[in-house]
Scaffold this motif. Structure first.
Motif, PDB file in Angstrom:
ATOM      1  N   ILE A  17      35.978  42.866  29.333  1.00  0.00           N
ATOM      2  CA  ILE A  17      36.926  41.769  29.537  1.00  0.00           C
ATOM      3  C   ILE A  17      38.257  42.322  30.043  1.00  0.00           C
ATOM      4  O   ILE A  17      38.862  41.789  30.978  1.00  0.00           O
ATOM      5  CB  ILE A  17      37.116  40.977  28.222  1.00  0.00           C
ATOM      6  N   GLU A  18      38.686  43.462  29.464  1.00  0.00           N
ATOM      7  CA  GLU A  18      39.949  44.066  29.884  1.00  0.00           C
ATOM      8  C   GLU A  18      39.870  44.512  31.346  1.00  0.00           C
ATOM      9  O   GLU A  18      40.823  44.346  32.112  1.00  0.00           O
ATOM     10  CB  GLU A  18      40.294  45.252  28.963  1.00  0.00           C
ATOM     11  N   ARG A  45      41.478  43.634  37.014  1.00  0.00           N
ATOM     12  CA  ARG A  45      41.185  43.371  38.430  1.00  0.00           C
ATOM     13  C   ARG A  45      41.597  41.963  38.842  1.00  0.00           C
ATOM     14  O   ARG A  45      41.339  41.540  39.963  1.00  0.00           O
ATOM     15  CB  ARG A  45      39.691  43.575  38.695  1.00  0.00           C
ATOM     16  N   GLY A  46      42.180  41.194  37.924  1.00  0.00           N
ATOM     17  CA  GLY A  46      42.644  39.851  38.251  1.00  0.00           C
ATOM     18  C   GLY A  46      41.527  38.845  38.411  1.00  0.00           C
ATOM     19  O   GLY A  46      41.717  37.785  39.001  1.00  0.00           O
ATOM     20  N   VAL A  47      40.342  39.164  37.876  1.00  0.00           N
ATOM     21  CA  VAL A  47      39.230  38.224  37.982  1.00  0.00           C
ATOM     22  C   VAL A  47      39.396  37.097  36.968  1.00  0.00           C
ATOM     23  O   VAL A  47      39.075  35.949  37.247  1.00  0.00           O
ATOM     24  CB  VAL A  47      37.876  38.950  37.747  1.00  0.00           C
ATOM     25  N   VAL A  48      39.903  37.446  35.798  1.00  0.00           N
ATOM     26  CA  VAL A  48      40.187  36.410  34.804  1.00  0.00           C
ATOM     27  C   VAL A  48      41.668  36.437  34.461  1.00  0.00           C
ATOM     28  O   VAL A  48      42.355  37.423  34.702  1.00  0.00           O
ATOM     29  CB  VAL A  48      39.349  36.589  33.511  1.00  0.00           C
ATOM     30  N   ASP A  49      42.116  35.291  33.881  1.00  0.00           N
ATOM     31  CA  ASP A  49      43.536  35.046  33.634  1.00  0.00           C
ATOM     32  C   ASP A  49      44.299  35.138  34.960  1.00  0.00           C
ATOM     33  O   ASP A  49      43.716  35.048  36.005  1.00  0.00           O
ATOM     34  CB  ASP A  49      44.099  35.996  32.579  1.00  0.00           C
ATOM     35  N   GLN A  98      37.327  35.459  44.167  1.00  0.00           N
ATOM     36  CA  GLN A  98      36.737  36.797  44.116  1.00  0.00           C
ATOM     37  C   GLN A  98      35.241  36.682  43.810  1.00  0.00           C
ATOM     38  O   GLN A  98      34.851  35.897  42.949  1.00  0.00           O
ATOM     39  CB  GLN A  98      37.391  37.629  43.006  1.00  0.00           C
ATOM     40  N   PRO A  99      34.418  37.457  44.506  1.00  0.00           N
ATOM     41  CA  PRO A  99      32.970  37.396  44.246  1.00  0.00           C
ATOM     42  C   PRO A  99      32.637  37.600  42.770  1.00  0.00           C
ATOM     43  O   PRO A  99      31.758  36.937  42.229  1.00  0.00           O
ATOM     44  CB  PRO A  99      32.412  38.548  45.098  1.00  0.00           C
ATOM     45  N   GLU A 100      33.369  38.482  42.118  1.00  0.00           N
ATOM     46  CA  GLU A 100      33.118  38.727  40.698  1.00  0.00           C
ATOM     47  C   GLU A 100      33.419  37.489  39.849  1.00  0.00           C
ATOM     48  O   GLU A 100      32.729  37.211  38.865  1.00  0.00           O
ATOM     49  CB  GLU A 100      34.013  39.881  40.216  1.00  0.00           C
ATOM     50  N   GLY A 101      34.460  36.756  40.254  1.00  0.00           N
ATOM     51  CA  GLY A 101      34.825  35.536  39.535  1.00  0.00           C
ATOM     52  C   GLY A 101      33.762  34.470  39.730  1.00  0.00           C
ATOM     53  O   GLY A 101      33.371  33.772  38.789  1.00  0.00           O
ATOM     54  N   ARG A 102      33.286  34.366  40.957  1.00  0.00           N
ATOM     55  CA  ARG A 102      32.225  33.398  41.266  1.00  0.00           C
ATOM     56  C   ARG A 102      30.973  33.725  40.457  1.00  0.00           C
ATOM     57  O   ARG A 102      30.353  32.838  39.866  1.00  0.00           O
ATOM     58  CB  ARG A 102      31.925  33.457  42.766  1.00  0.00           C
TER      59      ARG A 102
END
Lengths: 355, 299
Positions: free
Chosen positions: A338-339, A344-348, A69-73
């Motif tokens: 963080i929540e 959005r499934g970006v983390v964890d 995901q762009p947000e994760g990157r």
């Protein structure tokens, strides 16, 4: 006062290989803050080798970020901006797909040290060399202000480790071994022993111990030593040779190493007296592991620092255990942000909810 | 980019001999550090006699690019010279710590008091404590102690360069202590145990055993035994060095590559005491004093 040698350094560990994890394990043991970033389904090492995972990921923090995901990157690059080192495996498809190459990390932090672990990724020894290379680059950065790329691969390391044999071969020598006959491994009445002779003085001492003072040829000497050892117990024979100044050691198997009174009684010359094997309370290596939680032993750091003694501080992290803490401490995100990332499934990710 | 090497700012005193310590110090030299090898007058590093068939090849391989000073620092005059050298050094790499006599002012505490950022790295087979401390560091006996030899394969030659592996650990541990000293101005002693270094990189079998996940039989792992010069040359991993006595020798490249600070090209290994005069001159001894030390066999 800095309690550990690398206490001011931060490492972003994107590797999934044994060599990569070993490299950052040594840096973590030496005091660096190591942040391991796993994919939402957990790292392959965590799933395939839970025991090894525990050993290699101790003293580290674990985050789960979806790099597809762009947000994760973007989150990862913001983390990189706060790190001195980033460790990657060469040809990591996940990183390649996200366009996370050296340039991308250097864009996030100009003086980042990018360590790429290539051929030989399954070898712990390559990891030690990678850690050494990373620290070398840290000194270069100190002198010049510039980071840069560091490549480690086993063929290159092996060539250097075998430099004696390489140099000797180039001179046409057939052997480069310092060991003289009758050096070698011998069977004893009980066990086996390795014996090494590297000087005439040691050779004379050996002849004295085994009662073969007459100069004989090499086979005769080997036979005499073999006969002497065949009637003795390995450890006692080794002691007799050591007392005379000859290098000797009873062969230990894995059980022997783990129970070795020497490794268990290695009170360091300074600092607290401890065994080389340290107890670690492990919560279990993650959802897909067969390992149960409990106190287990791990080998310690094989170095003793007089001023900055290093011990195992943290067990291996559970999947995503430190995601929120790292996002908050390093990037300054608040709980709501963080929540939202989690929603959005970006983390964890899926591994945290599995059995 | 620099052509000086990443460690050009560092000076290392190499008081070690044989393989493990000298290899660690060689890694420093490859990365640009100034490495002064301190050898005993007369005999020098024991590796100058190895292998017996071609004495000096082992030394040549492990000491390229270093400066050689002969010094008997078990004498008061020699000890004074070593103290002076240590004041200008960042690290000492050693394997015979008892040769530095406390009563001659060469103890750890005294050296670090005179040079507060000094790192003293001590390489040994088994460390300085525990029942097996003092046992020698040789490849075969370390392999036996670390569970790397199988009783079923006693007759097979064992070629893994374990003393060099210990040297890589010593390099890493020394660099870590140097980094700490650079941040805090505090030097220290760091000890590297050969057998612990090997056990610590045993990997999966040991982890499985300690976790109770499995009972693997052995820690042994294969390692390429033969040296293929043609393959190394094809991979551009060899450099030619004119080594005088031996003619042209091929040296492997440094074990890792920094894009921004390439390792130095290998120089040749020094002859015994080749740089004694120059090094003693640098610490302020005049020609008469150097000659006097030489006459008394101190250098």
């Amino acid at each position: 006062m800095l309690p550990l040698p690398l206490g001011l350094s931060r490492v972003l560990d994107l590797t999934g290989s044994i060599a990569g994890a070993t490299a950052t394990r040594f840096l973590a043991d030496l005091g660096a803050e190591v942040v391991v970033v796993e994919a939402p389904d957990g790292s392959a090492l965590r799933r395939a080798e839970p025991a090894l995972f525990d050993h290699l990921q101790r003293n580290k923090l674990a985050c789960a970020v979806d790099l597809s995901q762009p947000e994760g990157r973007d989150l990862l690059l913001r983390l990189a901006a706060a790190c001195d080192f980033v460790f990657v495996d060469a040809e990591d498809a996940r990183l390649a797909a996200a366009g996370l190459d050296h340039e991308a990390f250097a864009g996030a932090r100009a003086d980042i040290i990018y360590v790429c672990v290539a051929l030989g990724r399954d070898r712990p020894g390559l990891g030690v060399a990678a850690a050494a290379a990373a620290l070398t680059a840290l000194f270069h950065r100190r002198a010049t202000g510039e980071g840069g790329r560091v490549d480690v691969s086993f063929p290159r390391l092996a060539a250097s480790l075998q430099s004696v044999a390489v140099v000797a071969a180039s001179a046409g020598a057939t052997t480069a071994l310092p060991d003289l006959p009758p050096s070698g491994c011998y069977r004893c009445a009980e066990g086996a022993v390795a014996v090494v002779v590297r000087s005439d003085e040691q050779l004379r001492a050996l002849r004295g111990v085994i009662g073969a003072p007459e100069a004989g040829d090499e086979p005769a000497l080997r036979n005499a030593l073999a006969r002497w050892l065949a009637g003795r117990e390995a450890d006692a024979a080794a002691r007799a040779l050591l007392d005379a100044g000859v290098a000797a050691q009873a062969l230990l198997d894995l059980e022997g190493v783990v129970a070795d009174p020497h490794l268990r009684a290695r009170g360091p010359s300074t600092g607290s007296g401890r065994s080389f094997f340290e107890p670690v309370a492990q919560a279990g290596a993650g959802p897909s592991t067969s390992l149960r939680a409990g106190v287990r032993e791990m080998e310690g750091l094989p170095y003793r620092f007089s001023l900055t003694p290093a011990h195992i501080r943290l067990p291996a992290p559970a999947f995503g255990e430190h995601t929120a803490a790292v996002l908050s401490d390093v990037l300054g995100l608040d709980d709501t942000e963080i929540e939202a990332l989690r929603a959005r499934g970006v983390v964890d990710g899926s591994a945290s909810g599995a059995q | 980019m620099t052509d000086e090497g990443a460690l050009a700012a560092l000076t290392v005193l190499d008081l070690s001999e044989g393989i493990a310590g000298p290899y660690a110090a060689r890694l420093f030299a490859e990365q640009g550090a100034r490495v002064i090898k301190v050898e005993r007058p007369g005999r020098g590093d024991i590796a100058r006699g190895w292998p017996r068939e071609r004495p000096g090849l082992v030394f040549a391989a492990l000491n390229a690019g270093k400066l050689s000073l002969t010094l008997d620092y078990e004498t008061p005059e020699g000890a004074a010279v070593l103290r002076r050298l240590a004041e200008d050094a960042d690290a000492i790499i050693e394997d015979h710590p008892t040769q530095r006599r406390d009563d001659l002012g060469l103890g750890d505490a005294e050296l670090i008091a005179r040079a507060p950022r000094l790192v003293i790295a001590r390489v040994s087979g088994f460390g300085s404590t525990g029942p097996n401390s003092g046992r020698p560091l040789t490849t075969l006996t370390l392999a036996a102690a670390a569970g790397l030899l199988s009783p079923e394969q006693l007759d097979e030659p064992f070629h893994r360069p374990l003393e060099q592996v210990v040297g890589v650990h010593a390099y890493l541990a020394t660099l870590a202590a140097l980094w700490h000293a650079a941040q805090t101005e505090h030097g220290q002693v760091v000890e590297v145990s050969g057998v612990e270094a090997l056990v610590a990189t045993a990997g999966k079998p040991l982890a499985d055993r300690l976790s109770g996940a499995a009972r693997p039989a052995s820690l042994a792992e294969g390692f390429g035994a033969s040296v293929d010069l043609a393959a190394l040359r094809a991979a551009s991993l060899l450099q030619q060095v004119d080594a005088a006595a031996f003619g042209l020798l091929a040296y492997p490249a440094a074990p890792f590559a920094l894009a921004a600070a390439p390792a130095l090209a290998a120089g040749r290994a020094p002859t015994l005491g080749e740089h004694s005069e120059r090094l003693l001159g640098e610490i302020g001894l005049d020609a008469g004093e150097i000659e006097a030390l030489r006459a008394r066999g101190v250098v």
